[in-house]
Design a protein around this motif. Structure first.
Motif, PDB file in Angstrom:
ATOM      1  N   HIS A 255       0.815  -1.220   0.000  1.00  0.00           N
ATOM      2  CA  HIS A 255       0.000   0.000   0.000  1.00  0.00           C
ATOM      3  C   HIS A 255       0.844   1.262   0.000  1.00  0.00           C
ATOM      4  CE1 HIS A 255      -3.477  -2.491   0.742  1.00  0.00           C
ATOM      5  NE2 HIS A 255      -2.816  -3.091   1.696  1.00  0.00           N
ATOM      6  N   GLU A 258       0.557   4.080  -2.955  1.00  0.00           N
ATOM      7  CA  GLU A 258      -0.671   4.874  -2.875  1.00  0.00           C
ATOM      8  C   GLU A 258      -0.580   5.859  -1.704  1.00  0.00           C
ATOM      9  OE1 GLU A 258      -0.701   1.515  -2.976  1.00  0.00           O
ATOM     10  OE2 GLU A 258      -1.605   1.044  -4.924  1.00  0.00           O
ATOM     11  N   LEU A 312      -5.159  16.993  -6.957  1.00  0.00           N
ATOM     12  CA  LEU A 312      -5.441  15.756  -6.228  1.00  0.00           C
ATOM     13  C   LEU A 312      -5.156  15.933  -4.735  1.00  0.00           C
ATOM     14  CD1 LEU A 312      -4.114  13.159  -8.804  1.00  0.00           C
ATOM     15  CD2 LEU A 312      -6.442  13.189  -7.865  1.00  0.00           C
ATOM     16  N   TYR A 315      -7.934  17.855  -3.253  1.00  0.00           N
ATOM     17  CA  TYR A 315      -9.088  16.949  -3.137  1.00  0.00           C
ATOM     18  C   TYR A 315      -8.947  16.050  -1.902  1.00  0.00           C
ATOM     19  CZ  TYR A 315     -12.435  13.326  -4.661  1.00  0.00           C
ATOM     20  OH  TYR A 315     -13.474  12.445  -4.750  1.00  0.00           O
ATOM     21  N   LYS A 324     -10.760   9.592   4.565  1.00  0.00           N
ATOM     22  CA  LYS A 324     -10.682   8.475   3.633  1.00  0.00           C
ATOM     23  C   LYS A 324      -9.291   8.355   3.006  1.00  0.00           C
ATOM     24  CE  LYS A 324     -12.791   6.925  -0.704  1.00  0.00           C
ATOM     25  NZ  LYS A 324     -12.776   5.507  -0.386  1.00  0.00           N
ATOM     26  N   TYR A 325      -8.695   9.471   2.659  1.00  0.00           N
ATOM     27  CA  TYR A 325      -7.399   9.418   1.976  1.00  0.00           C
ATOM     28  C   TYR A 325      -6.227   9.768   2.894  1.00  0.00           C
ATOM     29  CZ  TYR A 325     -10.211   9.196  -2.257  1.00  0.00           C
ATOM     30  OH  TYR A 325     -11.113   8.812  -3.220  1.00  0.00           O
ATOM     31  N   LYS A 328      -5.896   7.636   6.226  1.00  0.00           N
ATOM     32  CA  LYS A 328      -5.524   6.255   5.921  1.00  0.00           C
ATOM     33  C   LYS A 328      -4.072   6.181   5.437  1.00  0.00           C
ATOM     34  CE  LYS A 328      -8.017   3.091   6.391  1.00  0.00           C
ATOM     35  NZ  LYS A 328      -8.144   2.388   7.697  1.00  0.00           N
ATOM     36  N   TRP A 335       2.477   2.002   9.471  1.00  0.00           N
ATOM     37  CA  TRP A 335       2.563   0.543   9.289  1.00  0.00           C
ATOM     38  C   TRP A 335       3.850   0.173   8.532  1.00  0.00           C
ATOM     39  CZ3 TRP A 335      -1.125  -2.546   5.535  1.00  0.00           C
ATOM     40  CH2 TRP A 335      -1.004  -3.921   5.791  1.00  0.00           C
ATOM     41  N   LEU A 370      -0.854   7.323 -13.933  1.00  0.00           N
ATOM     42  CA  LEU A 370      -0.953   6.274 -12.918  1.00  0.00           C
ATOM     43  C   LEU A 370       0.147   5.225 -13.088  1.00  0.00           C
ATOM     44  CD1 LEU A 370      -2.408   5.048 -10.500  1.00  0.00           C
ATOM     45  CD2 LEU A 370      -3.967   3.899 -12.092  1.00  0.00           C
TER      46      LEU A 370
ATOM     47  N   MET B   1     -16.808   0.847   0.750  1.00  0.00           N
ATOM     48  CA  MET B   1     -17.055   2.251   0.431  1.00  0.00           C
ATOM     49  C   MET B   1     -17.294   2.413  -1.071  1.00  0.00           C
ATOM     50  SD  MET B   1     -14.830   5.233   2.207  1.00  0.00           S
ATOM     51  CE  MET B   1     -14.647   4.502   3.834  1.00  0.00           C
ATOM     52  N   PRO B   4     -15.595   7.082  -5.353  1.00  0.00           N
ATOM     53  CA  PRO B   4     -15.829   8.519  -5.341  1.00  0.00           C
ATOM     54  C   PRO B   4     -16.277   8.957  -6.727  1.00  0.00           C
ATOM     55  CG  PRO B   4     -13.460   8.056  -5.296  1.00  0.00           C
ATOM     56  CD  PRO B   4     -14.178   6.734  -5.279  1.00  0.00           C
ATOM     57  N   PHE B  34      -8.347  11.228 -12.995  1.00  0.00           N
ATOM     58  CA  PHE B  34      -8.632  11.197 -11.560  1.00  0.00           C
ATOM     59  C   PHE B  34      -9.471   9.972 -11.196  1.00  0.00           C
ATOM     60  CE2 PHE B  34      -8.052  16.011 -10.525  1.00  0.00           C
ATOM     61  CZ  PHE B  34      -6.769  15.948 -11.021  1.00  0.00           C
ATOM     62  N   ASP B  36      -9.194   6.990 -12.473  1.00  0.00           N
ATOM     63  CA  ASP B  36      -8.228   5.881 -12.348  1.00  0.00           C
ATOM     64  C   ASP B  36      -7.361   6.023 -11.100  1.00  0.00           C
ATOM     65  OD1 ASP B  36      -9.133   4.866 -14.683  1.00  0.00           O
ATOM     66  OD2 ASP B  36      -7.453   5.566 -15.917  1.00  0.00           O
ATOM     67  N   ILE B  37      -6.859   7.229 -10.883  1.00  0.00           N
ATOM     68  CA  ILE B  37      -5.924   7.441  -9.770  1.00  0.00           C
ATOM     69  C   ILE B  37      -6.641   7.265  -8.432  1.00  0.00           C
ATOM     70  CG2 ILE B  37      -4.447   9.154  -8.632  1.00  0.00           C
ATOM     71  CD1 ILE B  37      -3.900  10.299 -11.515  1.00  0.00           C
ATOM     72  N   LEU B  38      -7.833   7.851  -8.299  1.00  0.00           N
ATOM     73  CA  LEU B  38      -8.573   7.717  -7.037  1.00  0.00           C
ATOM     74  C   LEU B  38      -9.020   6.280  -6.826  1.00  0.00           C
ATOM     75  CD1 LEU B  38     -10.598  11.055  -7.170  1.00  0.00           C
ATOM     76  CD2 LEU B  38      -8.700  10.505  -5.643  1.00  0.00           C
ATOM     77  N   ALA B  40      -7.207   3.707  -7.669  1.00  0.00           N
ATOM     78  CA  ALA B  40      -6.009   3.054  -7.114  1.00  0.00           C
ATOM     79  C   ALA B  40      -5.846   3.391  -5.629  1.00  0.00           C
ATOM     80  CB  ALA B  40      -4.766   3.485  -7.891  1.00  0.00           C
ATOM     81  N   PHE B  41      -6.180   4.639  -5.266  1.00  0.00           N
ATOM     82  CA  PHE B  41      -6.062   5.052  -3.860  1.00  0.00           C
ATOM     83  C   PHE B  41      -7.061   4.302  -2.957  1.00  0.00           C
ATOM     84  CE2 PHE B  41      -4.345   9.631  -4.818  1.00  0.00           C
ATOM     85  CZ  PHE B  41      -3.155   9.085  -5.257  1.00  0.00           C
ATOM     86  N   GLU B  42      -8.107   3.713  -3.566  1.00  0.00           N
ATOM     87  CA  GLU B  42      -9.081   2.932  -2.792  1.00  0.00           C
ATOM     88  C   GLU B  42      -8.413   1.812  -2.012  1.00  0.00           C
ATOM     89  OE1 GLU B  42     -12.793   2.999  -2.670  1.00  0.00           O
ATOM     90  OE2 GLU B  42     -12.182   5.049  -3.147  1.00  0.00           O
ATOM     91  N   ALA B  43      -7.237   1.344  -2.501  1.00  0.00           N
ATOM     92  CA  ALA B  43      -6.516   0.261  -1.824  1.00  0.00           C
ATOM     93  C   ALA B  43      -6.206   0.627  -0.376  1.00  0.00           C
ATOM     94  CB  ALA B  43      -5.214  -0.051  -2.573  1.00  0.00           C
ATOM     95  N   LEU B  44      -6.171   1.925  -0.066  1.00  0.00           N
ATOM     96  CA  LEU B  44      -5.868   2.351   1.301  1.00  0.00           C
ATOM     97  C   LEU B  44      -6.971   1.963   2.289  1.00  0.00           C
ATOM     98  CD1 LEU B  44      -4.350   5.873   0.525  1.00  0.00           C
ATOM     99  CD2 LEU B  44      -3.115   3.861   1.345  1.00  0.00           C
ATOM    100  N   ASP B  45      -8.162   1.639   1.760  1.00  0.00           N
ATOM    101  CA  ASP B  45      -9.242   1.185   2.641  1.00  0.00           C
ATOM    102  C   ASP B  45      -8.848  -0.057   3.436  1.00  0.00           C
ATOM    103  OD1 ASP B  45     -10.907   3.205   1.970  1.00  0.00           O
ATOM    104  OD2 ASP B  45     -12.155   2.048   0.583  1.00  0.00           O
ATOM    105  N   ASP B  46      -7.912  -0.864   2.872  1.00  0.00           N
ATOM    106  CA  ASP B  46      -7.519  -2.111   3.534  1.00  0.00           C
ATOM    107  C   ASP B  46      -6.456  -1.910   4.612  1.00  0.00           C
ATOM    108  OD1 ASP B  46      -9.126  -3.272   1.647  1.00  0.00           O
ATOM    109  OD2 ASP B  46      -7.475  -3.682   0.256  1.00  0.00           O
ATOM    110  N   VAL B  47      -5.982  -0.691   4.754  1.00  0.00           N
ATOM    111  CA  VAL B  47      -4.910  -0.440   5.727  1.00  0.00           C
ATOM    112  C   VAL B  47      -5.491  -0.411   7.138  1.00  0.00           C
ATOM    113  CG1 VAL B  47      -3.214   1.260   6.526  1.00  0.00           C
ATOM    114  CG2 VAL B  47      -3.499   0.820   4.069  1.00  0.00           C
TER     115      VAL B  47
END
Lengths: 425, 92
Positions: A255, A258, A312, A315, A324-325, A328, A335, A370, B1, B4, B34, B36-38, B40-47
């Motif tokens: 992670h 990101e 970004l 945002y 959320k961003y 985390k 971690w 990306l 979630m 976005p 954005f 696509d990039i956001l 990818a940032f969704e992966a942070l939900d698992d942290v």
């Protein structure tokens, strides 16, 4: 000027007559302030900006007798992995025709690789020293956070970045680190490194007998096949010299890239708010109200990658998205730190390919941000963990493209990674 | 979630907050990127929530005046100045 566009400005700055670097030329990345010599950060915003003072590292270079041959080209404000986002044009890779030199300190690595400067300074926020060192076949060190002063470094993401050396050899990089390291009253995040024997240069003795190396499997998964082969060949070389290695698990690094981008973009959106065209930089003119004038200055002065990251970041910090961003990402950072600390309890250093891919073809990354971000998967975790890391040449792919090997050490363990790296370069 | 929702309106709003004018084609391109990039940032939900060790100490010095940039040096990069001060656009 160089045919590969390594310098933005090639004005010479003379240092003191004597000192450890009296016979050396040290090129300086163009986001590091030089009194009286323009410092553009690779941006049209600052194309005419002339700092009224020297960065601490520049003062130290001059005191050490170094001659600065010029200011090196870079991705705009350090935002890029290929040195193609500079307002002063892309840099070519002197070590691999048709390929990018890596970024964002691509100019610094290129002038060293081409032999146009003996040494260079870069800055590393998420790999910006190690990536171009790897792609250009030279050595780069990202110091422990707090070892080198950032006073006079134009900020991109303060909590992540460090200035560090680029050189043809590990010993050369270590000699330059000896000159720039150490506390600075102008940067409250610097600290005294714990006492240790000898200079950094003296640690480049190539002695890896008994060295224990951890290899995080996550940083090999998904890497280019030839990069992985070259990496293992270099590991075999270290083993033949008396080192041993074992695999380690660092689940958090999945992670890291990101988390890095969320934190770096958030800090960038705040840091770059200062560029409003009033105190310095591209003016937005005097028509309309101040918000219109600022937005106009920033439209004209910033390139597309900088706008992308500022937006970004804005945002990610805005109401409703902060938890959320950004929050985390800070969890992920903590971690990653824990994971590295644990892995370094059972190993002297950790090793991986510096970059998961060989140098990209020029032009292919610009339309796909990306994919470019994901290429930083192996370097960004180290910045999140505040640790020192070095990239040394590991060999080449079948097509002759340079591959770098990254060694990560414990906080202020620069001597460990210098010693280990010096067994290879 | 849920994902976005990024649409051109949102990009325009964020650009406005960040004080960056964007051309229409930039807004269109950023909107696509954005997403696509956001994503990818969704992966942070698992942290997992992780405790942060603050290894920090304050750095203090006596509050004494010291040498600093002259007014002239501080103003040398400004596009316009008046009576020793920065001149900016209208506030209203």
């Amino acid at each position: 000027m160089t045919e590969y566009n390594g310098y933005v400005t090639d004005e010479t700055i003379e240092g003191a007559d004597d000192g450890p670097l009296a016979e050396k030329t040290v090129a300086v990345k163009d986001n590091i302030s030089t009194e009286g010599v323009r410092t553009t950060c690779g941006s049209a915003m600052l194309s005419d900006y002339v700092p009224p003072y020297d960065a601490t590292v520049v003062e130290r270079l001059k005191d050490a007798g170094a001659t600065i041959p010029g200011k090196t080209n870079m991705d705009e404000f350090g935002m890029g992995t290929t040195t193609e986002t500079s307002a002063f044009g892309a840099v070519e890779n002197p070590a691999a025709a048709g390929r990018v030199p890596g970024g964002s300190s691509g100019g610094s690595a290129a002038v060293v690789a081409a032999g146009d400067a003996d040494l260079a300074l870069g800055s590393d926020t998420g790999g910006s020293i190690r990536c171009p060192a790897a792609f250009c076949g030279v050595v780069g060190i990202k110091p422990t956070y707090g070892l080198v002063s950032r006073y006079g470094l134009v900020a991109y993401a303060n909590s992540l970045e460090q200035i560090g050396p680029i050189a043809p050899s590990v010993e050369g990089a270590a000699e330059l680190l000896d000159v720039i390291a150490g506390p600075d009253e102008h940067d409250a995040t610097t600290q005294e490194a714990p006492e240790a024997d000898g200079s950094y240069a003296a640690a480049a003795d190539g002695d890896v007998d008994g060295l224990s190396i951890g290899v995080p499997t996550e940083l090999l998964d998904g890497a280019d096949e030839e990069v992985v082969e070259t990496f293992w060949d270099a590991m075999d070389d270290l083993e033949a010299q008396g080192a041993s290695y074992h695999e380690v698990d660092l689940p958090s690094v999945e992670h890291a890239v990101e988390a890095y981008y969320v934190i770096a973009m958030s800090e960038a959106s705040s840091n770059l708010a200062r560029f409003d065209g009033v105190r310095y930089g591209q003016s937005g003119g005097y028509d309309g109200n101040w918000n219109e004038s600022f937005a106009n200055a920033r439209e004209e002065g910033f390139g597309e990658e900088v706008k992308r990251r500022v937006l970004l970041g804005t945002y990610a910090l805005s109401a409703g998205y902060h938890d959320k961003y950004y929050k985390k990402a800070q969890d992920a950072r903590a971690w990653v730190k824990q994971d590295f600390d644990e892995a370094l309890d059972d190993a002297d250093v950790l090793a991986s390919p510096t970059m998961p891919v060989p140098p990209m073809k020029r032009g292919e990354s610009l339309d796909d941000p990306l994919t470019m971000y994901l290429a930083d998967a192996n370097t960004t975790p180290v910045n999140l963990a505040n640790l020192p890391a070095i990239s040394v040449p590991a060999g080449e792919t079948d097509d002759g493209l340079p591959v770098g090997l990254q060694l990560v050490g414990p906080a202020f363990g620069e001597r460990e990674i210098i010693r280990a790296g010096s067994a290879l370069a | 979630m849920s994902d976005p929702a990024v649409d051109p309106e949102e990009v325009r709003h964020v650009a406005d907050l960040a004080r960056v004018d964007l051309a229409d084609d930039e807004i269109e391109r950023f909107t696509e990127q954005f997403v696509d990039i956001l994503d990818a940032f969704e992966a942070l939900d698992d942290v997992p929530e992780t405790e942060r060790e603050a290894d920090l100490s304050n750095v203090m010095r006596p509050d004494e005046t010291r040498e600093s940039l002259s007014q002239e040096e501080a103003l040398q990069n400004a596009s316009d100045t008046e009576e020793g001060q920065f001149k900016g656009p209208k506030v209203s």
